[in-house]
Design an enzyme around this catalytic site. Structure first.
Site, PDB file in Angstrom:
ATOM      1  N   LYS A  13       1.422 -58.312  19.476  1.00  7.75           N
ATOM      2  CA  LYS A  13       1.008 -58.845  20.672  1.00  7.75           C
ATOM      3  C   LYS A  13       0.035 -60.106  20.654  1.00  7.75           C
ATOM      4  CE  LYS A  13      -1.290 -54.995  22.256  1.00  7.75           C
ATOM      5  NZ  LYS A  13      -0.906 -54.355  21.043  1.00  7.75           N
ATOM      6  N   ARG A  88      -4.518 -51.304  30.110  1.00  5.97           N
ATOM      7  CA  ARG A  88      -4.264 -50.409  29.243  1.00  5.97           C
ATOM      8  C   ARG A  88      -4.066 -48.964  29.749  1.00  5.97           C
ATOM      9  NH1 ARG A  88      -5.885 -52.873  24.067  1.00  5.97           N
ATOM     10  NH2 ARG A  88      -5.523 -51.553  22.406  1.00  5.97           N
ATOM     11  N   ARG A 123      -2.677 -55.631   7.558  1.00  8.02           N
ATOM     12  CA  ARG A 123      -3.166 -56.790   8.335  1.00  8.02           C
ATOM     13  C   ARG A 123      -4.609 -57.128   7.989  1.00  8.02           C
ATOM     14  NH1 ARG A 123      -3.986 -56.352  14.841  1.00  8.02           N
ATOM     15  NH2 ARG A 123      -5.287 -54.550  14.352  1.00  8.02           N
ATOM     16  N   ARG A 156      -9.782 -54.698   9.525  1.00  2.00           N
ATOM     17  CA  ARG A 156     -10.504 -54.056  10.896  1.00  2.00           C
ATOM     18  C   ARG A 156     -10.829 -52.485  10.446  1.00  2.00           C
ATOM     19  NH1 ARG A 156      -7.289 -55.798  16.189  1.00  2.00           N
ATOM     20  NH2 ARG A 156      -7.450 -53.764  16.558  1.00  2.00           N
ATOM     21  N   ARG A 167      -4.486 -44.252  17.260  1.00  2.33           N
ATOM     22  CA  ARG A 167      -4.324 -45.361  18.198  1.00  2.33           C
ATOM     23  C   ARG A 167      -2.933 -45.149  18.964  1.00  2.33           C
ATOM     24  NH1 ARG A 167      -5.649 -50.247  14.701  1.00  2.33           N
ATOM     25  NH2 ARG A 167      -5.065 -51.384  16.432  1.00  2.33           N
TER      26      ARG A 167
HETATM   27  P1  AP5 Z   1      -0.887 -58.639  15.615  1.00  4.61           P
HETATM   28  O1  AP5 Z   1      -0.319 -59.394  16.417  1.00  4.61           O
HETATM   29  O2  AP5 Z   1      -2.561 -58.496  15.150  1.00  4.61           O
HETATM   30  O3  AP5 Z   1      -0.714 -57.052  16.614  1.00  4.61           O
HETATM   31  P2  AP5 Z   1      -1.237 -56.532  17.918  1.00  4.61           P
HETATM   32  O4  AP5 Z   1      -0.019 -55.969  18.678  1.00  4.61           O
HETATM   33  O5  AP5 Z   1      -2.357 -57.746  18.587  1.00  4.61           O
HETATM   34  O6  AP5 Z   1      -2.210 -55.421  17.437  1.00  4.61           O
HETATM   35  P3  AP5 Z   1      -3.727 -55.028  17.733  1.00  4.61           P
HETATM   36  O7  AP5 Z   1      -3.970 -53.791  16.689  1.00  4.61           O
HETATM   37  O8  AP5 Z   1      -4.656 -55.986  17.729  1.00  4.61           O
HETATM   38  O9  AP5 Z   1      -3.651 -54.404  19.141  1.00  4.61           O
HETATM   39  P4  AP5 Z   1      -4.447 -53.511  19.725  1.00  4.61           P
HETATM   40  O10 AP5 Z   1      -3.754 -53.298  21.098  1.00  4.61           O
HETATM   41  O11 AP5 Z   1      -4.484 -51.972  19.078  1.00  4.61           O
HETATM   42  O12 AP5 Z   1      -5.966 -53.839  19.339  1.00  4.61           O
HETATM   43  P5  AP5 Z   1      -6.870 -54.466  20.330  1.00  4.61           P
HETATM   44  O13 AP5 Z   1      -7.575 -55.571  19.483  1.00  4.61           O
HETATM   45  O14 AP5 Z   1      -6.430 -54.878  21.424  1.00  4.61           O
HETATM   46  O15 AP5 Z   1       0.222 -58.058  14.227  1.00  4.61           O
HETATM   47  C1  AP5 Z   1      -0.161 -57.021  13.622  1.00  4.61           C
HETATM   48  C2  AP5 Z   1       0.142 -57.242  12.105  1.00  4.61           C
HETATM   49  O16 AP5 Z   1       1.455 -57.537  12.080  1.00  4.61           O
HETATM   50  C3  AP5 Z   1      -0.399 -58.609  11.686  1.00  4.61           C
HETATM   51  O17 AP5 Z   1      -0.830 -58.664  10.182  1.00  4.61           O
HETATM   52  C4  AP5 Z   1       0.665 -59.497  11.881  1.00  4.61           C
HETATM   53  O18 AP5 Z   1       0.466 -60.706  10.967  1.00  4.61           O
HETATM   54  C5  AP5 Z   1       1.938 -58.727  11.552  1.00  4.61           C
HETATM   55  N1  AP5 Z   1       3.069 -59.196  12.267  1.00  4.61           N
HETATM   56  C6  AP5 Z   1       2.995 -59.671  13.732  1.00  4.61           C
HETATM   57  N2  AP5 Z   1       4.338 -59.888  14.113  1.00  4.61           N
HETATM   58  C7  AP5 Z   1       4.827 -59.514  13.034  1.00  4.61           C
HETATM   59  C8  AP5 Z   1       6.472 -59.812  12.821  1.00  4.61           C
HETATM   60  N3  AP5 Z   1       7.470 -60.325  13.752  1.00  4.61           N
HETATM   61  N4  AP5 Z   1       7.066 -59.335  11.582  1.00  4.61           N
HETATM   62  C9  AP5 Z   1       6.203 -58.841  10.428  1.00  4.61           C
HETATM   63  N5  AP5 Z   1       4.794 -58.684  10.799  1.00  4.61           N
HETATM   64  C10 AP5 Z   1       4.421 -59.174  11.845  1.00  4.61           C
HETATM   65  O19 AP5 Z   1      -7.926 -53.318  20.587  1.00  4.61           O
HETATM   66  C11 AP5 Z   1      -8.696 -52.683  19.815  1.00  4.61           C
HETATM   67  C12 AP5 Z   1      -9.544 -51.674  20.578  1.00  4.61           C
HETATM   68  O20 AP5 Z   1     -10.435 -52.224  21.433  1.00  4.61           O
HETATM   69  C13 AP5 Z   1      -8.844 -50.505  21.077  1.00  4.61           C
HETATM   70  O21 AP5 Z   1      -8.555 -49.389  20.185  1.00  4.61           O
HETATM   71  C14 AP5 Z   1      -9.958 -49.928  22.179  1.00  4.61           C
HETATM   72  O22 AP5 Z   1     -10.767 -49.157  21.618  1.00  4.61           O
HETATM   73  C15 AP5 Z   1     -10.526 -51.238  22.763  1.00  4.61           C
HETATM   74  N6  AP5 Z   1      -9.624 -51.761  23.916  1.00  4.61           N
HETATM   75  C16 AP5 Z   1      -9.347 -53.251  23.809  1.00  4.61           C
HETATM   76  N7  AP5 Z   1      -8.675 -53.318  24.947  1.00  4.61           N
HETATM   77  C17 AP5 Z   1      -9.132 -52.324  25.535  1.00  4.61           C
HETATM   78  C18 AP5 Z   1      -8.571 -52.097  27.001  1.00  4.61           C
HETATM   79  N8  AP5 Z   1      -8.076 -52.731  27.789  1.00  4.61           N
HETATM   80  N9  AP5 Z   1      -9.113 -50.712  27.669  1.00  4.61           N
HETATM   81  C19 AP5 Z   1      -9.948 -49.873  26.867  1.00  4.61           C
HETATM   82  N10 AP5 Z   1     -10.152 -50.364  25.583  1.00  4.61           N
HETATM   83  C20 AP5 Z   1      -9.783 -51.508  24.923  1.00  4.61           C
END
Ligand code: AP5
Length: 216
Positions: A13, A88, A123, A156, A167
């Site tokens: 994402k 979410r 990552r 992270r 997660r």
């Molecule tokens: P990346 O693009 O970083 O993936 P992502 O989907 O953004 O993953 P996240 O882990 O950041 O999402 P998340 O939803 O768990 O975390 P968030 O920060 O929102 O890609 C991942 C890896 O794959 C990278 O190394 C990339 O290079 C590689 N990659 C990407 N595309 C690729 C491809 N096509 N081919 C190969 N490799 C590829 O949330 C973190 C925490 O915050 C949550 O757990 C929660 O505690 C809190 N939080 C955040 N938002 C909320 C909410 N709305 N409500 C409640 N709690 C929340």
């Protein structure tokens, strides 16, 4: 244009969000990045959410809704924005609807769990900019250094294997119901919903998303 990127942790994402936001000149609103920033700043909010985030659970809806409401009041959101990692939960999506915020499109990215685990385990991130790398799929020019600043990259806290599994469980229980929620909204003619297979190269996935968005 107002877009929601939906999908499990690690589907890409954040990576696709950056491409889409550059292409359409809209801000990326990542609740994860906003929360990590508050942890780094040592603010009261940061102190409250750190442990929750490190264990892979969700931060309360109340905190998130307040955070987003404030963010979208800013000037840069006038022409639209992209939500990355928000909403979410069903209550978060309902809060958005209650604000009369018209979403144009929800894009769901799907990837198998084994691939997600390998993406997240490899990552590395540059915390202050949110730039994301992968040790194999998208390595930095210099080992463990951000390409633009030369500052160190980190893993992270929630990218450890046990936390990744937690997660994914949280995603299935609390976030996946949004797939049905937004598909129903599409049937009501309220927005456009598109599900894409994320198991392709960064560029090919972006091309597919772009073809869809340009038709809207
Ligand atoms: P990346 O693009 O970083 O993936 P992502 O989907 O953004 O993953 P996240 O882990 O950041 O999402 P998340 O939803 O768990 O975390 P968030 O920060 O929102 O890609 C991942 C890896 O794959 C990278 O190394 C990339 O290079 C590689 N990659 C990407 N595309 C690729 C491809 N096509 N081919 C190969 N490799 C590829 O949330 C973190 C925490 O915050 C949550 O757990 C929660 O505690 C809190 N939080 C955040 N938002 C909320 C909410 N709305 N409500 C409640 N709690 C929340």
């Amino acid at each position: 244009m107002r877009i929601i990127l939906l999908g499990a942790p690690g589907v890409g994402k954040g990576t696709q969000a950056k491409f889409i936001c550059n292409r359409f000149s809209i801000p990326q609103i990542s609740t994860g990045d906003m929360l990590r920033e508050s942890v780094r700043d040592g603010s009261n909010l940061g102190k409250k959410v750190k442990t929750v985030m490190d264990t892979g659970a969700l931060v309360t809806d109340e905190i998130i809704i307040d955070l987003v409401k404030e963010r979208i009041k800013k000037d840069d959101c006038k022409k639209g924005y992209l939500f990355d990692g928000f909403p979410r939960t069903i209550p978060q999506a309902e809060a958005l609807a209650q604000q009369n915020i018209q979403i144009d499109s929800v894009i769901e990215i799907r990837v198998e769990e084994a691939e997600i685990i390998s993406r997240l385990a490899g990552r590395r991130v540059h915390l202050s900019s949110g730039r994301v790398y992968h040790m194999i799929n998208n390595p930095p020019k210099q080992k463990n250094q951000d390409d633009l600043t030369g500052e160190p990259l980190i893993q992270r806290e929630d990218d450890k294997e046990d936390t990744i599994k937690q997660r994914l469980k949280v995603y299935r229980n609390q976030t996946e119901p949004l797939v049905n929620f937004y598909q129903e909204k599409q049937k009501e003619g309220v927005l456009s919903y598109q599900s894409v297979d994320g198991d392709k190269t960064y560029d090919n996935l972006f091309k597919e998303i772009l073809i869809y968005l340009e038709k809207l």
